[in-house]
Motif scaffolding. Sequence first.
Motif, mmCIF file in Angstrom:
data_model
loop_
_atom_site.group_PDB
_atom_site.id
_atom_site.type_symbol
_atom_site.label_atom_id
_atom_site.label_comp_id
_atom_site.label_asym_id
_atom_site.label_seq_id
_atom_site.Cartn_x
_atom_site.Cartn_y
_atom_site.Cartn_z
ATOM 1 N N GLY A 47 36.171 27.488 12.247
ATOM 2 C CA GLY A 47 36.131 28.142 11.252
ATOM 3 C C GLY A 47 36.209 28.136 9.413
ATOM 4 O O GLY A 47 35.899 26.957 9.091
ATOM 5 N N ASP A 48 36.716 28.864 9.147
ATOM 6 C CA ASP A 48 37.006 28.848 8.169
ATOM 7 C C ASP A 48 37.905 27.447 6.989
ATOM 8 O O ASP A 48 37.690 26.833 5.792
ATOM 9 C CB ASP A 48 37.345 29.756 7.134
ATOM 10 C CG ASP A 48 36.795 31.078 6.722
ATOM 11 O OD1 ASP A 48 35.648 30.623 6.887
ATOM 12 O OD2 ASP A 48 36.932 32.210 6.850
ATOM 13 N N VAL A 49 38.337 26.891 8.170
ATOM 14 C CA VAL A 49 39.495 25.713 7.612
ATOM 15 C C VAL A 49 38.898 24.389 7.492
ATOM 16 O O VAL A 49 39.159 23.918 6.873
ATOM 17 C CB VAL A 49 40.759 25.902 8.518
ATOM 18 C CG1 VAL A 49 40.175 24.755 9.449
ATOM 19 C CG2 VAL A 49 41.859 25.024 8.432
ATOM 20 N N ILE A 50 37.444 24.328 7.723
ATOM 21 C CA ILE A 50 37.316 23.012 8.170
ATOM 22 C C ILE A 50 35.965 22.924 7.275
ATOM 23 O O ILE A 50 34.559 22.210 6.618
ATOM 24 C CB ILE A 50 36.398 22.421 8.643
ATOM 25 C CG1 ILE A 50 36.056 24.095 10.208
ATOM 26 C CG2 ILE A 50 38.084 21.787 9.767
ATOM 27 C CD1 ILE A 50 34.344 23.338 9.648
ATOM 28 N N GLU A 51 35.670 24.675 6.043
ATOM 29 C CA GLU A 51 34.680 24.533 5.557
ATOM 30 C C GLU A 51 34.675 23.511 4.098
ATOM 31 O O GLU A 51 35.965 23.184 4.052
ATOM 32 C CB GLU A 51 35.008 25.988 4.576
ATOM 33 C CG GLU A 51 33.732 26.095 3.793
ATOM 34 C CD GLU A 51 32.378 26.737 4.899
ATOM 35 O OE1 GLU A 51 31.335 26.800 3.960
ATOM 36 O OE2 GLU A 51 32.405 26.764 5.524
ATOM 37 N N ASN A 52 33.853 23.300 3.772
ATOM 38 C CA ASN A 52 33.563 21.864 2.355
ATOM 39 C C ASN A 52 33.238 20.727 2.934
ATOM 40 O O ASN A 52 33.323 19.441 2.922
ATOM 41 C CB ASN A 52 34.151 21.803 1.651
ATOM 42 C CG ASN A 52 33.062 23.515 1.354
ATOM 43 O OD1 ASN A 52 31.951 23.768 0.970
ATOM 44 N ND2 ASN A 52 34.031 24.270 0.234
ATOM 45 N N THR A 53 33.440 20.573 4.736
ATOM 46 C CA THR A 53 34.197 19.018 4.762
ATOM 47 C C THR A 53 32.172 18.345 5.318
ATOM 48 O O THR A 53 31.509 18.697 6.061
ATOM 49 C CB THR A 53 34.224 19.655 6.300
ATOM 50 O OG1 THR A 53 35.422 19.576 6.332
ATOM 51 C CG2 THR A 53 35.080 17.505 6.983
ATOM 52 N N TYR A 54 32.234 17.015 4.201
ATOM 53 C CA TYR A 54 31.642 15.690 4.960
ATOM 54 C C TYR A 54 31.349 15.181 6.017
ATOM 55 O O TYR A 54 32.741 14.787 6.400
ATOM 56 C CB TYR A 54 31.102 15.084 3.664
ATOM 57 C CG TYR A 54 31.125 15.356 2.115
ATOM 58 C CD1 TYR A 54 29.669 16.027 1.739
ATOM 59 C CD2 TYR A 54 32.434 16.408 1.486
ATOM 60 C CE1 TYR A 54 29.529 16.782 0.600
ATOM 61 C CE2 TYR A 54 31.253 16.989 -0.145
ATOM 62 C CZ TYR A 54 30.079 16.877 -0.194
ATOM 63 O OH TYR A 54 29.961 17.873 -1.366
ATOM 64 N N ILE A 55 30.133 15.089 6.387
ATOM 65 C CA ILE A 55 30.235 14.609 7.824
ATOM 66 C C ILE A 55 29.417 13.794 7.731
ATOM 67 O O ILE A 55 28.140 13.830 7.361
ATOM 68 C CB ILE A 55 29.728 15.128 8.858
ATOM 69 C CG1 ILE A 55 31.250 16.610 9.252
ATOM 70 C CG2 ILE A 55 29.662 14.760 10.427
ATOM 71 C CD1 ILE A 55 30.551 17.544 8.701
ATOM 72 N N TRP A 56 29.042 12.105 8.367
ATOM 73 C CA TRP A 56 27.698 11.553 8.172
ATOM 74 C C TRP A 56 26.918 11.162 9.634
ATOM 75 O O TRP A 56 28.400 10.834 10.476
ATOM 76 C CB TRP A 56 27.452 10.651 7.308
ATOM 77 C CG TRP A 56 28.932 9.036 7.152
ATOM 78 C CD1 TRP A 56 30.498 9.153 7.443
ATOM 79 C CD2 TRP A 56 28.659 8.018 8.324
ATOM 80 N NE1 TRP A 56 30.741 7.783 7.878
ATOM 81 C CE2 TRP A 56 30.137 7.312 8.343
ATOM 82 C CE3 TRP A 56 27.657 7.883 8.819
ATOM 83 C CZ2 TRP A 56 29.671 6.053 8.963
ATOM 84 C CZ3 TRP A 56 28.004 5.838 9.077
ATOM 85 C CH2 TRP A 56 28.776 5.686 9.539
#
Length: 549
Positions: A406-415
Amino acid sequence: MGKTGTRYTVGRQMRARRSFEGGNVKHFRWLICLLAVFALVAAACGGNDDDDSGAAAPDVAPTEAPDDEMDDDMDDEMDESMDDEMDESMDDEMDDEMDESMDDEMDESMDDDMDDDEPEPVATEEPEVDPCEAVDLEATDIGITSDTITVLVMADVGSPLAPGLFQGSIDGVKAWADHVNSEGGLACRQVEVIEHDSAINPTETTNGFLVACEEAFALVGTTALFALDTTDLQSCPDAAGNDIGVPDFAYITTEPPHQCSVVTFATSRPNSECPYAGTGPRAVQSQVGHVQWLLENVESNLNGVYLVPSDLPSTIASTMPQLRSFQELGIVIDGEPGVSGFTTQSEYGAYIQVMRDADSNFAYTGSDDQSMIKWRSEAEAQGLDVDSIIWMCQLACYTPSFLEAGDVIENTYIWLWFLPFDEVDHNQELADFMVAIDNPFPPAWAAGSWADGVLFEQVVNGIVAEGGPNAVTRQAVLDGARSLTSFDVNGWWSPADYSTTENIMPCFMLMQVQNNDFVRVHPTAPGELDCDADNVVGLTKDWGAEFGG
């Protein structure tokens, strides 16, 4: 399956020949007439010229002058005769002149037309020859019969430490085999798959190599963490008794003996120098394009914490090169603590304190999706300003369970080093995979083992194209795989060089979690990867000694 192409034939086109206009013909005829008259008159006048020799003219007997009527008749007859001769002569000369002139103009016109209408290349497609037609298929090596090719997929699945860990690898190979068989098979044979559970256990991993040696033509999709001894893999005899080894198309190779195996070809490249004894300096290449993009587009001054997966010495050694490469770009590392799969959320509090003390604005985990979820959850629980920090994870966070946080991982970048699963409209291989795997969001291991299958398939197809379906042997496959310098899973993945273990895959794409979804941020166009040469940093160090804990 053969593809029928459209045949394009381009013929030479000739424009209509230019004709003489009526007025020009008339003028031409009059010109001929005048020239003919002038010629006759000149001939007649020439015959009446005075003789300049000085000799006296002979005497001629006088004759009576004809009367006027005779003169008129003779004039008429002469005129009529001369007219007939002139007409005939003029007609002949006009015909000859006109034929010659028209031929000249026609030749010139045709030359111009031919110059203007140069033939275009004929777009043709050579008819495909069915390599299976009129061939008596043979059992050419261990694992190959006249109608089947058997491959073995080995993965860590049944360990109580991580139940079902790499089940996706098995699913991916089976999906690939079903797809190939539905398209007519491989080397005129059907692909059969046998499974072996390495169970995160070195003994079971060795057992898997032995089973493959005796029962399979090759391993495809190998995903085993504890391949500590590859002696049996590399010395397995073929049907002729030659100790050449079993072709091993692996997804991951974490241990140096597996990374440097001369019969192993991993789609997740080891990007490390081989041979390697396991200790001491080692040349390694690292992918840094994703953080380079952050430095250029988000924040030019980054400092933060990098979590190093420390459950195994091999995971430490494989992680440290990237961490040191980040520092080469100017990123300040405030801390590089080791993290385990068993680390609890509350234990992440110690990492949060390091970030608070150093005023970090960057947080990167080399571990999995659960590591990032625990880290970010604890950061919020401790009141850290999470929005002021750039959070980044690798492929291991590209999972449905990560979004479920949910919102806790919002805006995390993954490549990633391949196109994401939702871009099926931009790559046919990806589309085929998604249909065959029958899972809206399959694990990355499934994509990796499918890629292994495509690599094996490409090598075998090359052998068949050159020598026919009975030319497929273990030795031929090993030779074919070792000669590949660029394999990109038909445009789905970053290209990989299999002629060496050192070169890393240079391409990447970057996503960010936005509104509980993985959203592409770079490159912005779907179906594209960033393959800039600056994405790669090479360093040589004793990587095991680099880790400070």
